[in-house]
Design a protein around this motif. Structure first.
Motif, PDB file in Angstrom:
ATOM      1  N   UNK A 173       0.808  -1.214   0.000  1.00 56.67           N
ATOM      2  CA  UNK A 173       0.000   0.000   0.000  1.00 56.67           C
ATOM      3  C   UNK A 173       0.841   1.263   0.000  1.00 56.67           C
ATOM      4  N   UNK A 174       1.853   1.311   0.858  1.00 56.46           N
ATOM      5  CA  UNK A 174       2.654   2.531   0.959  1.00 56.46           C
ATOM      6  C   UNK A 174       3.623   2.688  -0.216  1.00 56.46           C
ATOM      7  N   UNK A 175       4.112   1.587  -0.782  1.00 59.64           N
ATOM      8  CA  UNK A 175       4.927   1.696  -1.998  1.00 59.64           C
ATOM      9  C   UNK A 175       4.073   2.223  -3.154  1.00 59.64           C
ATOM     10  N   UNK A 176       2.838   1.756  -3.234  1.00 63.57           N
ATOM     11  CA  UNK A 176       1.925   2.241  -4.276  1.00 63.57           C
ATOM     12  C   UNK A 176       1.609   3.715  -4.064  1.00 63.57           C
ATOM     13  N   UNK A 177       1.354   4.082  -2.818  1.00 64.27           N
ATOM     14  CA  UNK A 177       1.048   5.475  -2.486  1.00 64.27           C
ATOM     15  C   UNK A 177       2.230   6.385  -2.831  1.00 64.27           C
ATOM     16  N   UNK A 178       3.445   5.932  -2.530  1.00 61.81           N
ATOM     17  CA  UNK A 178       4.638   6.721  -2.836  1.00 61.81           C
ATOM     18  C   UNK A 178       4.826   6.872  -4.341  1.00 61.81           C
ATOM     19  N   UNK A 179       4.602   5.791  -5.085  1.00 69.82           N
ATOM     20  CA  UNK A 179       4.740   5.854  -6.544  1.00 69.82           C
ATOM     21  C   UNK A 179       3.743   6.850  -7.134  1.00 69.82           C
ATOM     22  N   UNK A 180       2.510   6.842  -6.623  1.00 69.35           N
ATOM     23  CA  UNK A 180       1.485   7.775  -7.091  1.00 69.35           C
ATOM     24  C   UNK A 180       1.890   9.224  -6.817  1.00 69.35           C
ATOM     25  N   UNK A 181       2.324   9.496  -5.596  1.00 70.92           N
ATOM     26  CA  UNK A 181       2.700  10.864  -5.220  1.00 70.92           C
ATOM     27  C   UNK A 181       3.893  11.375  -6.013  1.00 70.92           C
ATOM     28  N   UNK A 182       4.934  10.557  -6.106  1.00 68.77           N
ATOM     29  CA  UNK A 182       6.158  10.982  -6.793  1.00 68.77           C
ATOM     30  C   UNK A 182       5.893  11.219  -8.280  1.00 68.77           C
ATOM     31  N   UNK A 183       5.135  10.305  -8.904  1.00 67.43           N
ATOM     32  CA  UNK A 183       4.865  10.440 -10.344  1.00 67.43           C
ATOM     33  C   UNK A 183       4.057  11.701 -10.634  1.00 67.43           C
ATOM     34  N   UNK A 184       3.007  11.950  -9.846  1.00 69.73           N
ATOM     35  CA  UNK A 184       2.149  13.098 -10.120  1.00 69.73           C
ATOM     36  C   UNK A 184       2.824  14.418  -9.752  1.00 69.73           C
ATOM     37  N   UNK A 185       3.769  14.368  -8.831  1.00 71.73           N
ATOM     38  CA  UNK A 185       4.437  15.590  -8.388  1.00 71.73           C
ATOM     39  C   UNK A 185       5.678  15.912  -9.212  1.00 71.73           C
ATOM     40  N   UNK A 186       6.442  14.884  -9.607  1.00 69.84           N
ATOM     41  CA  UNK A 186       7.776  15.145 -10.173  1.00 69.84           C
ATOM     42  C   UNK A 186       8.004  14.615 -11.584  1.00 69.84           C
ATOM     43  N   UNK A 187       7.076  13.848 -12.147  1.00 67.03           N
ATOM     44  CA  UNK A 187       7.257  13.360 -13.520  1.00 67.03           C
ATOM     45  C   UNK A 187       6.531  14.319 -14.463  1.00 67.03           C
ATOM     46  N   UNK A 188       7.257  15.085 -15.274  1.00 65.38           N
ATOM     47  CA  UNK A 188       6.633  16.126 -16.114  1.00 65.38           C
ATOM     48  C   UNK A 188       5.547  15.601 -17.040  1.00 65.38           C
ATOM     49  N   UNK A 189       5.756  14.438 -17.627  1.00 67.24           N
ATOM     50  CA  UNK A 189       4.769  13.898 -18.560  1.00 67.24           C
ATOM     51  C   UNK A 189       3.453  13.586 -17.858  1.00 67.24           C
ATOM     52  N   UNK A 190       3.537  13.052 -16.652  1.00 73.03           N
ATOM     53  CA  UNK A 190       2.327  12.729 -15.888  1.00 73.03           C
ATOM     54  C   UNK A 190       1.609  14.011 -15.467  1.00 73.03           C
ATOM     55  N   UNK A 191       2.373  14.993 -14.998  1.00 78.17           N
ATOM     56  CA  UNK A 191       1.777  16.253 -14.567  1.00 78.17           C
ATOM     57  C   UNK A 191       1.126  16.983 -15.743  1.00 78.17           C
ATOM     58  N   UNK A 192       1.780  16.948 -16.902  1.00 79.10           N
ATOM     59  CA  UNK A 192       1.222  17.600 -18.087  1.00 79.10           C
ATOM     60  C   UNK A 192      -0.093  16.944 -18.498  1.00 79.10           C
ATOM     61  N   UNK A 193      -0.153  15.624 -18.413  1.00 79.22           N
ATOM     62  CA  UNK A 193      -1.387  14.921 -18.769  1.00 79.22           C
ATOM     63  C   UNK A 193      -2.501  15.239 -17.768  1.00 79.22           C
ATOM     64  N   UNK A 194      -2.128  15.398 -16.502  1.00 81.85           N
ATOM     65  CA  UNK A 194      -3.111  15.754 -15.473  1.00 81.85           C
ATOM     66  C   UNK A 194      -3.722  17.120 -15.780  1.00 81.85           C
ATOM     67  N   UNK A 195      -2.888  18.100 -16.098  1.00 87.08           N
ATOM     68  CA  UNK A 195      -3.394  19.447 -16.391  1.00 87.08           C
ATOM     69  C   UNK A 195      -4.157  19.496 -17.711  1.00 87.08           C
ATOM     70  N   UNK A 196      -3.834  18.585 -18.627  1.00 84.70           N
ATOM     71  CA  UNK A 196      -4.606  18.506 -19.870  1.00 84.70           C
ATOM     72  C   UNK A 196      -6.021  18.028 -19.585  1.00 84.70           C
ATOM     73  N   UNK A 197      -6.163  17.082 -18.667  1.00 84.92           N
ATOM     74  CA  UNK A 197      -7.488  16.580 -18.298  1.00 84.92           C
ATOM     75  C   UNK A 197      -8.229  17.568 -17.395  1.00 84.92           C
ATOM     76  N   UNK A 198      -7.474  18.237 -16.539  1.00 83.87           N
ATOM     77  CA  UNK A 198      -8.074  19.172 -15.573  1.00 83.87           C
ATOM     78  C   UNK A 198      -7.376  20.522 -15.712  1.00 83.87           C
TER      79      UNK A 198
END
Length: 421
Positions: A171-196
């Protein structure tokens, strides 16, 4: 951007025009309207309604013109009007197209021309909310250490359910992967802002730190499970199959993303969060059932539960506090996943407290009375024997062998003494 206001307070924001567009022949006209959600609505350029209910712009001016004449920027003063708090987004819409010097028409991108305005009742409530936030963050962060200390002190993990530990680390490894990807991976963050397009990134630095710290603390417990006495405890087949499915799914989805566009990277990141939510729902069940089977909570740190209960209660208190301050009660139901999971965690904490202090409150006394049973040559009940480490049982057994014969002789001699008339 976001803006915090109190009732009747005013603040100023600056709207800039891209320098490349400012060099054209014609200025850009922008009209602001108020909207209640990030999804927006169809903009009608012929409408004279601003849609603003809890705020207004200075002099009720909602149309602005940007170009070389004003340095391609305008100051916008936002005023919290009325007597009701709330949340609205002030959104800019470009009126028509604009011709550049080469004669080409271009549509100006205004997706970033918005201000999320929060109008609150009191600054004191915001201060209390911030303090409460730091307290529950600290309580949840510290909550891992009572169990680590309990294991270290006893040199045993008997009483700690291994399914709970195995589910927790995933659970916590999954939670960490989610947080790090959405916060620090530019491609993921860009896709998030494209949707929202008019949303803020929901991940803060403390979310990232908490997830990594929680995973580290759980790894320490796993190491303790290998080096300390653990009796006959193992991870159940149900948890093994469940976790095998989870990790296999992660690998399969990663491969699919690498070689096709069937699943987006952001969707994959969301899967990590869904797994964390599912594990939070079920991870306490094995430990609760284990305590029921043993009729004891020995080996399961109650300090962990107190801190987790404190963190969960304060987290929900903060949600209600902010909902009151912004008159934003629907947010609680709109974010029912967070609210529901927090409530379920609190209910499990209450259940563990009842087990420890009501149902099995004498389990500690039973634990201490075991030495008396052995020293008298008696036999441990099985459920109590599992509460001791192997080293503790061996010491008590030796003590029993030494004490059993003298105790028997003394009892026999007392039985042979003549009774007084």
């Amino acid at each position: 951007m976001s803006m915090e206001l109190l009732l009747s307070e005013a603040k100023t924001a600056t709207l800039w025009l891209d320098p490349a567009l400012a060099a054209g022949d014609h200025p850009v006209s922008v009209r602001f309207t108020c909207e209640d959600s990030d999804s927006g609505h169809d903009f009608d350029p012929n409408s004279t309604e601003s849609g603003c209910s809890i705020l207004q712009l200075e002099r009720n001016r909602y149309d602005f013109t940007l170009g070389p004449a004003n340095g391609s920027k305008v100051e916008i003063t936002v005023i919290a009007s009325g007597s009701e708090p709330g949340k609205q987004q002030l959104v800019g819409h470009v009126l028509g197209q604009r011709a550049l010097k080469d004669g080409k028409n271009i549509t100006v991108d205004a997706t970033k021309a918005y201000i999320s305005v929060n109008v609150g009742r009191s600054s004191a409530i915001l201060i209390v909310s911030a303090i409460v936030g730091w307290i529950y963050f600290a309580a949840w962060s510290i909550s891992f250490y009572p169990q680590i200390w309990e294991n270290f002190k006893r040199r045993s993990v008997v009483g700690l359910n291994f399914d709970y530990v195995a589910l927790n680390i995933t659970g916590f490894l999954s939670y960490s992967a989610y947080n790090i990807a959405l916060k620090y991976v530019p491609k993921v963050e860009a896709e998030f802002f494209h949707r929202h397009p008019r949303s803020q990134n929901p991940i803060e630095l403390n979310d990232v730190v908490f997830g990594i710290h929680a995973a580290f603390a759980t790894l320490v417990v796993i190491v303790q499970c290998f080096i300390y006495e653990r009796g006959t405890q193992t991870v159940s087949w149900f948890s093994r199959i469940f976790l095998a499915v989870v990790w296999s799914a992660y690998i399969v989805i990663a491969i699919v993303i690498q070689f096709s566009d069937v699943i987006s990277l952001l969707t994959f990141v969301y899967v990590f969060s869904y797994v964390k939510l599912a594990i939070t729902l079920i991870k306490y069940i094995p430990q609760g059932y284990f305590n029921y089977q043993r009729k004891s909570t020995v080996g399961w740190s109650i300090g962990n539960i107190f801190l987790d209960f404190t963190g969960g209660l304060l987290s929900m208190f903060q949600m209600f506090l902010l909902a009151y301050n912004y008159n934003d009660w629907p947010t609680i139901m709109n974010n029912f996943t967070k609210f529901g999971l927090g409530l379920i965690s609190i209910l499990f904490d209450v259940f563990f407290l009842v087990q420890h202090y009501v149902l099995y409150r004498h389990s500690g006394a039973d634990h201490s009375s075991q030495s008396t049973l052995i020293s008298g040559g008696g036999e441990f009940p099985h459920e109590h024997r599992t509460s001791l480490s192997k080293e503790e049982e061996e010491k008590l057994a030796v003590a029993g062998e030494r004490a059993s014969v003298p105790t028997l002789v003394r009892n026999l001699s007392k039985g042979l003494e003549p009774q007084q008339a």
